[in-house]
Scaffold this motif. Structure first.
Motif, mmCIF file in Angstrom:
data_model
loop_
_atom_site.group_PDB
_atom_site.id
_atom_site.type_symbol
_atom_site.label_atom_id
_atom_site.label_comp_id
_atom_site.label_asym_id
_atom_site.label_seq_id
_atom_site.Cartn_x
_atom_site.Cartn_y
_atom_site.Cartn_z
ATOM 1 N N PRO A 278 4.113 -0.021 7.750
ATOM 2 C CA PRO A 278 3.941 0.880 9.032
ATOM 3 C C PRO A 278 4.426 2.164 8.998
ATOM 4 C CG PRO A 278 4.459 -1.403 9.690
ATOM 5 C CD PRO A 278 4.825 -1.294 8.258
ATOM 6 N N GLY A 279 3.617 3.208 8.946
ATOM 7 C CA GLY A 279 3.813 4.482 9.015
ATOM 8 C C GLY A 279 4.056 5.193 7.472
ATOM 9 N N LYS A 280 3.671 4.385 6.479
ATOM 10 C CA LYS A 280 3.460 4.904 5.101
ATOM 11 C C LYS A 280 2.175 4.571 4.588
ATOM 12 C CE LYS A 280 8.622 4.254 3.988
ATOM 13 N NZ LYS A 280 9.752 4.084 3.387
ATOM 14 N N LEU A 281 2.083 5.261 3.520
ATOM 15 C CA LEU A 281 0.765 5.039 2.899
ATOM 16 C C LEU A 281 0.470 3.881 2.030
ATOM 17 C CD1 LEU A 281 0.259 8.668 1.233
ATOM 18 C CD2 LEU A 281 -1.157 7.739 3.228
ATOM 19 N N ARG A 282 -0.552 3.251 2.101
ATOM 20 C CA ARG A 282 -0.941 2.081 1.283
ATOM 21 C C ARG A 282 -0.522 2.437 -0.179
ATOM 22 N NH1 ARG A 282 -6.527 0.399 1.977
ATOM 23 N NH2 ARG A 282 -6.808 1.717 0.608
ATOM 24 N N GLU A 283 0.070 1.437 -1.008
ATOM 25 C CA GLU A 283 0.281 1.630 -2.461
ATOM 26 C C GLU A 283 -0.401 0.372 -2.820
ATOM 27 O OE1 GLU A 283 4.525 1.835 -3.492
ATOM 28 O OE2 GLU A 283 5.234 0.323 -2.156
ATOM 29 N N ARG A 284 -0.859 0.828 -4.293
ATOM 30 C CA ARG A 284 -1.105 -0.087 -5.081
ATOM 31 C C ARG A 284 -0.103 -0.777 -5.995
ATOM 32 N NH1 ARG A 284 -5.233 2.630 -8.014
ATOM 33 N NH2 ARG A 284 -3.838 2.981 -9.698
ATOM 34 N N VAL A 285 -0.074 -2.289 -6.101
ATOM 35 C CA VAL A 285 0.912 -3.104 -6.809
ATOM 36 C C VAL A 285 0.424 -3.216 -8.252
ATOM 37 C CG1 VAL A 285 2.052 -5.115 -6.815
ATOM 38 C CG2 VAL A 285 1.736 -3.884 -4.688
ATOM 39 N N ALA A 286 -0.797 -3.822 -8.303
ATOM 40 C CA ALA A 286 -1.333 -4.277 -9.691
ATOM 41 C C ALA A 286 -2.804 -4.545 -9.288
ATOM 42 C CB ALA A 286 -0.627 -5.431 -10.118
ATOM 43 N N TYR A 287 -3.519 -4.450 -10.395
ATOM 44 C CA TYR A 287 -5.021 -4.811 -10.681
ATOM 45 C C TYR A 287 -5.488 -5.403 -11.623
ATOM 46 C CZ TYR A 287 -5.904 -0.427 -13.183
ATOM 47 O OH TYR A 287 -5.531 0.522 -14.060
ATOM 48 N N ILE A 288 -6.438 -6.075 -11.680
ATOM 49 C CA ILE A 288 -6.987 -6.769 -12.830
ATOM 50 C C ILE A 288 -8.325 -6.643 -13.025
ATOM 51 C CG2 ILE A 288 -7.552 -8.970 -11.748
ATOM 52 C CD1 ILE A 288 -6.794 -10.345 -14.283
ATOM 53 N N ASP A 289 -9.037 -6.166 -14.261
ATOM 54 C CA ASP A 289 -10.506 -5.764 -14.521
ATOM 55 C C ASP A 289 -11.191 -6.942 -14.748
ATOM 56 O OD1 ASP A 289 -9.685 -4.006 -17.462
ATOM 57 O OD2 ASP A 289 -10.108 -5.925 -16.958
ATOM 58 N N SER A 290 -12.521 -6.619 -15.032
ATOM 59 C CA SER A 290 -13.263 -7.944 -15.342
ATOM 60 C C SER A 290 -13.097 -8.357 -16.849
ATOM 61 C CB SER A 290 -15.002 -6.970 -15.186
ATOM 62 O OG SER A 290 -14.999 -6.039 -16.154
ATOM 63 N N ASP A 291 -12.345 -7.573 -17.675
ATOM 64 C CA ASP A 291 -11.805 -8.150 -19.117
ATOM 65 C C ASP A 291 -10.725 -8.922 -18.795
ATOM 66 O OD1 ASP A 291 -12.865 -5.014 -20.518
ATOM 67 O OD2 ASP A 291 -14.218 -6.778 -20.193
ATOM 68 N N ALA B 174 6.761 -5.641 3.409
ATOM 69 C CA ALA B 174 5.730 -4.909 3.659
ATOM 70 C C ALA B 174 4.547 -6.042 3.905
ATOM 71 C CB ALA B 174 5.018 -3.941 2.534
ATOM 72 N N THR B 175 3.369 -5.675 4.393
ATOM 73 C CA THR B 175 2.009 -6.220 4.526
ATOM 74 C C THR B 175 1.253 -6.080 3.086
ATOM 75 O OG1 THR B 175 1.830 -6.052 6.780
ATOM 76 C CG2 THR B 175 -0.231 -6.811 5.674
ATOM 77 N N TYR B 176 1.081 -7.214 2.504
ATOM 78 C CA TYR B 176 0.390 -7.450 1.182
ATOM 79 C C TYR B 176 -0.955 -7.840 1.057
ATOM 80 C CZ TYR B 176 4.956 -6.796 -1.130
ATOM 81 O OH TYR B 176 6.051 -6.274 -1.576
#
Length: 125
Positions: A41-54, A91-93
């Motif tokens: 709360p009060g801070k920007l959302r930050e990306r943790v990780a992602y996975i692509d279609s490959d 945080a809220t994930y």
């Protein structure tokens, strides 16, 4: 309407582990990109990780080492394993998926992604 559902959050002590789940009912769609994010709360959302279609997983620099993203393709469930939890991981994930084949992963998640409602992680010292 695609609605990812996160689960697995909770209250843990520092040093513990959690495995978050993101379940998506996409029997009629292909997931081109999936990502985990967190927000305090009060801070920007930050990306943790992602996975692509490959199937390639990418982690933010600050998330290297303690976070592991995986996928159960048969069940369309994505997991985020968090080890050696720290109070600053509180945080809220959120998870998000992009079903558009024209999007760029992971930028498309913020533009055309479908987002869950989040699961709360609270880490005590």
């Amino acid at each position: 309407q695609v609605q990812p559902v996160e689960s697995g959050g909770g209250s843990v002590q520092a040093g513990g582990s959690l495995r978050l789940s993101c379940e998506i009912d996409t029997s009629h769609y292909i997931i081109y990109c999936m990502g985990w994010f967190r927000q305090v709360p009060g801070k920007l959302r930050e990306r943790v990780a992602y996975i692509d279609s490959d199937g390639k997983s990418t982690y933010e620099d600050s998330m290297q080492g303690r976070f592991t993203l995986s996928r159960d393709s048969d069940k369309n469930i994505f997991y985020l394993q968090i080890d050696t939890l720290k109070p600053e991981d509180t945080a809220t994930y959120f998870c998000a998926v992009d079903l558009s084949p024209w999007s760029t992963c992971p930028l498309g998640l913020s533009v055309s992604g479908h987002w869950g409602r989040g699961t709360q992680v609270t880490v005590s010292a």
